[in-house]
Design a protein around this motif. Structure first.
Motif, PDB file in Angstrom:
ATOM      1  N   ALA A 296       0.829  -1.207   0.000  1.00  0.00           N
ATOM      2  CA  ALA A 296       0.000   0.000   0.000  1.00  0.00           C
ATOM      3  C   ALA A 296       0.865   1.259   0.000  1.00  0.00           C
ATOM      4  CB  ALA A 296      -0.934  -0.006   1.204  1.00  0.00           C
ATOM      5  N   ARG A 297       1.968   1.213   0.705  1.00  0.00           N
ATOM      6  CA  ARG A 297       2.861   2.377   0.746  1.00  0.00           C
ATOM      7  C   ARG A 297       3.510   2.638  -0.615  1.00  0.00           C
ATOM      8  NH1 ARG A 297       4.630   4.350   5.805  1.00  0.00           N
ATOM      9  NH2 ARG A 297       3.464   3.438   7.539  1.00  0.00           N
ATOM     10  N   GLN A 298       3.820   1.567  -1.338  1.00  0.00           N
ATOM     11  CA  GLN A 298       4.385   1.731  -2.680  1.00  0.00           C
ATOM     12  C   GLN A 298       3.364   2.369  -3.623  1.00  0.00           C
ATOM     13  OE1 GLN A 298       7.571   1.099  -3.725  1.00  0.00           O
ATOM     14  NE2 GLN A 298       8.044   0.681  -1.575  1.00  0.00           N
ATOM     15  N   ILE A 299       2.100   1.953  -3.498  1.00  0.00           N
ATOM     16  CA  ILE A 299       1.048   2.546  -4.323  1.00  0.00           C
ATOM     17  C   ILE A 299       0.903   4.027  -4.003  1.00  0.00           C
ATOM     18  CG2 ILE A 299      -1.418   2.517  -4.868  1.00  0.00           C
ATOM     19  CD1 ILE A 299      -1.401  -0.486  -4.186  1.00  0.00           C
ATOM     20  N   ALA A 300       0.893   4.345  -2.716  1.00  0.00           N
ATOM     21  CA  ALA A 300       0.755   5.746  -2.294  1.00  0.00           C
ATOM     22  C   ALA A 300       1.881   6.600  -2.860  1.00  0.00           C
ATOM     23  CB  ALA A 300       0.723   5.831  -0.775  1.00  0.00           C
ATOM     24  N   ASN A 332      -8.106   3.003  10.357  1.00  0.00           N
ATOM     25  CA  ASN A 332      -7.267   4.198  10.480  1.00  0.00           C
ATOM     26  C   ASN A 332      -6.231   4.186   9.360  1.00  0.00           C
ATOM     27  OD1 ASN A 332      -5.674   6.362  11.163  1.00  0.00           O
ATOM     28  ND2 ASN A 332      -5.526   5.846  13.344  1.00  0.00           N
ATOM     29  N   LEU A 333      -6.467   4.965   8.315  1.00  0.00           N
ATOM     30  CA  LEU A 333      -5.572   4.976   7.164  1.00  0.00           C
ATOM     31  C   LEU A 333      -4.202   5.571   7.492  1.00  0.00           C
ATOM     32  CD1 LEU A 333      -8.126   6.078   4.426  1.00  0.00           C
ATOM     33  CD2 LEU A 333      -7.036   3.834   4.634  1.00  0.00           C
ATOM     34  N   ASP A 334      -4.130   6.441   8.486  1.00  0.00           N
ATOM     35  CA  ASP A 334      -2.845   7.041   8.865  1.00  0.00           C
ATOM     36  C   ASP A 334      -1.849   5.980   9.333  1.00  0.00           C
ATOM     37  OD1 ASP A 334      -3.240   9.801   8.349  1.00  0.00           O
ATOM     38  OD2 ASP A 334      -4.564   9.904  10.094  1.00  0.00           O
ATOM     39  N   PRO A 338       2.031   6.264   4.063  1.00  0.00           N
ATOM     40  CA  PRO A 338       3.221   7.035   4.458  1.00  0.00           C
ATOM     41  C   PRO A 338       2.844   8.271   5.269  1.00  0.00           C
ATOM     42  CG  PRO A 338       3.356   6.394   2.138  1.00  0.00           C
ATOM     43  CD  PRO A 338       1.973   6.024   2.599  1.00  0.00           C
ATOM     44  N   ASP A 339       3.736   8.653   6.151  1.00  0.00           N
ATOM     45  CA  ASP A 339       3.493   9.814   7.015  1.00  0.00           C
ATOM     46  C   ASP A 339       3.174  11.049   6.175  1.00  0.00           C
ATOM     47  OD1 ASP A 339       3.970   8.281   9.212  1.00  0.00           O
ATOM     48  OD2 ASP A 339       6.069   8.923   9.467  1.00  0.00           O
ATOM     49  N   GLY A 340       2.061  11.693   6.494  1.00  0.00           N
ATOM     50  CA  GLY A 340       1.689  12.930   5.840  1.00  0.00           C
ATOM     51  C   GLY A 340       1.069  12.771   4.463  1.00  0.00           C
ATOM     52  N   PHE A 341       0.926  11.540   3.970  1.00  0.00           N
ATOM     53  CA  PHE A 341       0.411  11.317   2.613  1.00  0.00           C
ATOM     54  C   PHE A 341      -0.991  11.895   2.454  1.00  0.00           C
ATOM     55  CE2 PHE A 341      -2.287   8.620  -0.128  1.00  0.00           C
ATOM     56  CZ  PHE A 341      -1.656   8.820  -1.347  1.00  0.00           C
ATOM     57  N   LEU A 342      -1.869  11.614   3.395  1.00  0.00           N
ATOM     58  CA  LEU A 342      -3.253  12.079   3.276  1.00  0.00           C
ATOM     59  C   LEU A 342      -3.330  13.602   3.304  1.00  0.00           C
ATOM     60  CD1 LEU A 342      -5.070   9.460   5.551  1.00  0.00           C
ATOM     61  CD2 LEU A 342      -5.094   9.582   3.051  1.00  0.00           C
ATOM     62  N   ASP A 343      -2.474  14.251   4.100  1.00  0.00           N
ATOM     63  CA  ASP A 343      -2.470  15.719   4.156  1.00  0.00           C
ATOM     64  C   ASP A 343      -1.932  16.312   2.851  1.00  0.00           C
ATOM     65  OD1 ASP A 343      -3.495  15.748   6.724  1.00  0.00           O
ATOM     66  OD2 ASP A 343      -1.508  15.708   7.655  1.00  0.00           O
ATOM     67  N   ARG A 344      -0.851  15.720   2.337  1.00  0.00           N
ATOM     68  CA  ARG A 344      -0.226  16.270   1.133  1.00  0.00           C
ATOM     69  C   ARG A 344      -1.108  16.108  -0.106  1.00  0.00           C
ATOM     70  NH1 ARG A 344       4.100  13.523   3.412  1.00  0.00           N
ATOM     71  NH2 ARG A 344       3.936  11.846   1.846  1.00  0.00           N
TER      72      ARG A 344
END
Length: 488
Positions: A296-300, A332-334, A338-344
């Motif tokens: 999932a992190r690679q996709i993000a 909880n998707l956070d 990756p850290d901050g992905f949803l905010d960015r």
């Protein structure tokens, strides 16, 4: 007026039930003399009730279609066993027989029983149809290329003494009747390569298909002309009826298939309404698709680097402590991304759980579809005209991806030989962000060849279903065959 009653018996699981219901609707819409009873195998970990309730309350469902939810069996089944489907269907056979006799054969309101329409994994019920002296039709919910492959492998096993599981881990390419180009063993369906009875079970089903009165295939001539023409030349198989694409388009039925997971649908559609036309990459991997946190992190990372807007259906596999069944939404998707992905990416992307796939694909904001290449999803994408990036996971999806990428030129490749083991919850390797980003850019940015071919095939899919189209004609032939079986 001539009347005929058909018994549909789909496998549990939305990927089988939804197309079966859509096929039933197509038949009753086409001929007012046909009525259909759909018997639904009742497994606790498949919650069909909300979907069936949405259908029964839908005014578009003809009263000539009725649903009977069979009682649950007391006998527990080992869901990790490849033989579970065979065991389950055989265990249900007495209940199905009693239900058909009491609620169809002896019913004054039903027409004359004209046959069983069986899921491709329900061949054990051909014997019951024979006992009731009615024909069996197989509703093959995948494509004609897979049907060709299954019969070819069954012939190799039964007539030439070949152990097809020896193709596992082979770098060879095979000539398959019905597939235009040599097929790499790396894209063969996993179950056909398994030595733990998986291959035997599937090829035993293929052998029994030969006993059917006809095979109804959810495809259309323009999409799989090579496979269908090859099958038509085989005198040792039943008639093939390509009647697709059979898909469900009604939003309420689609949401009902979410089994209560669709509370956020309105916000998803509102978000899409705010996006520019053809600007959004939609990522969705089917009713059983899930990823590890690392994947999932690679996709993000790939999505963020691509710079494209995205709508991502991200789901997790059931844990060891949870009941067997389809993937769940993350709480909880956070904790996963990756850290901050949803905010960015808050202004350009949206991560969701369950997705109303057909509704989303039909939205003008969606420009491409990163898909597991399940056959239903492939047909839905074609119907909607949304070009694909192929990321197969399990079942026959690797073969579908091979067709789409190599044979038909309808999709960009993420990784064609990727495999996800639903039983062990492991994959055969990590797909790096660079591979995912490359495929997204190819299908979104400027690959006019894929978009042009996709548009052409999308138009062909709609013409096939319209009056005068190829699938319209084949459905008419099927209906005449159904009535001839009881009136001649």
């Amino acid at each position: 007026m001539r009347k005929a009653e058909l018994i549909f018996i789909p496998m549990p699981g939305m990927g089988h039930l939804i197309p079966a219901v859509a096929m039933a609707k197509r038949l009753v819409e086409r001929d007012e003399g046909i009525s259909i009873t759909i018997l639904i195998v009742n497994l606790q970990f498949y919650l069909h009730t909300p979907y069936i309730q949405s259908l029964e309350s839908d005014a578009a469902i003809d009263k000539r279609i009725r649903f009977i939810l069979l009682p649950q069996l007391d006998k527990p089944f080992d869901t990790s066993s490849r033989a579970v489907v065979t065991q389950m269907i055989l265990a249900y056979r007495p209940i199905i027989k009693q239900t058909v006799e009491e609620r169809v054969i002896k019913s004054d309101s039903a027409g004359q029983l004209a046959g069983f329409v069986l899921d491709l994994f329900c061949t054990g019920l051909i014997d019951l149809a024979n006992e009731l002296n009615v024909p069996s039709y197989i509703f093959f919910t995948s494509g004609a290329a897979l049907l060709s492959l299954m019969w070819h492998f069954q012939s190799l096993r039964d007539y030439h003494g070949v152990d097809v599981t020896e193709f596992q881990d082979s770098n060879a390419e095979l000539d398959i009747p019905g597939v235009r180009y040599p097929v790499p063993c790396k894209v063969l369906p996993t179950v056909l390569l398994e030595k733990d009875a998986g291959a035997k079970i599937v090829l035993d089903h293929a052998k029994r298909y030969r006993e059917a009165k006809g095979i109804i295939v959810n495809t259309f001539m323009e999409l799989e002309s090579h496979s269908l023409n090859s099958l038509s030349k085989d005198a040792d198989i039943p008639p093939i009826y390509p009647v697709g694409p059979i898909i469900t388009l009604d939003p309420q039925n689609i949401r009902g298939a979410g089994n209560g997971s669709h509370g956020n649908v309105d916000s998803i559609m509102r978000w899409l309404d705010d996006q520019p036309p053809a600007s959004v990459v939609f990522l969705c991997f089917g009713s059983m698709g899930s990823f590890s946190q690392e994947q999932a992190r690679q996709i993000a990372t790939a999505l963020e680097r691509s710079g494209h807007r995205f709508l991502w259906s991200l789901r997790r596999a059931p844990t060891a402590d949870e009941k067997v069944g389809p993937p769940r939404d993350y709480e909880n998707l956070d904790d996963v991304l990756p850290d901050g992905f949803l905010d960015r990416t808050a202004g350009t992307g949206k991560v969701i759980g369950w997705a109303p796939q057909v509704e989303i694909l039909s939205h003008p904001a969606v420009g491409s579809f990163v898909s597991h290449c399940g056959w239903n999803s492939t047909l839905e994408s074609l119907w909607s005209g949304v070009p694909m990036a192929a990321w197969p996971m399990y079942a026959e999806q690797q073969l579908n991806a091979f067709q789409l990428v190599r044979e038909l030129g309808l999709a960009a490749e993420v990784r064609m030989h990727y495999r996800w083991d639903n039983r062990k919850k492991v994959s055969n390797g990590l797909v790096e962000a660079e591979e995912i980003e490359k495929a997204i850019r190819k299908v979104m940015d400027a690959d006019d060849a894929i978009r042009s071919k996709f548009k052409e095939m999308s138009e062909a899919s709609r013409k096939a279903m319209a009056e005068g189209g190829s699938s319209y004609a084949w459905l008419g032939r099927l209906i005449e065959e159904i009535f001839e079986s009881i009136y001649n």
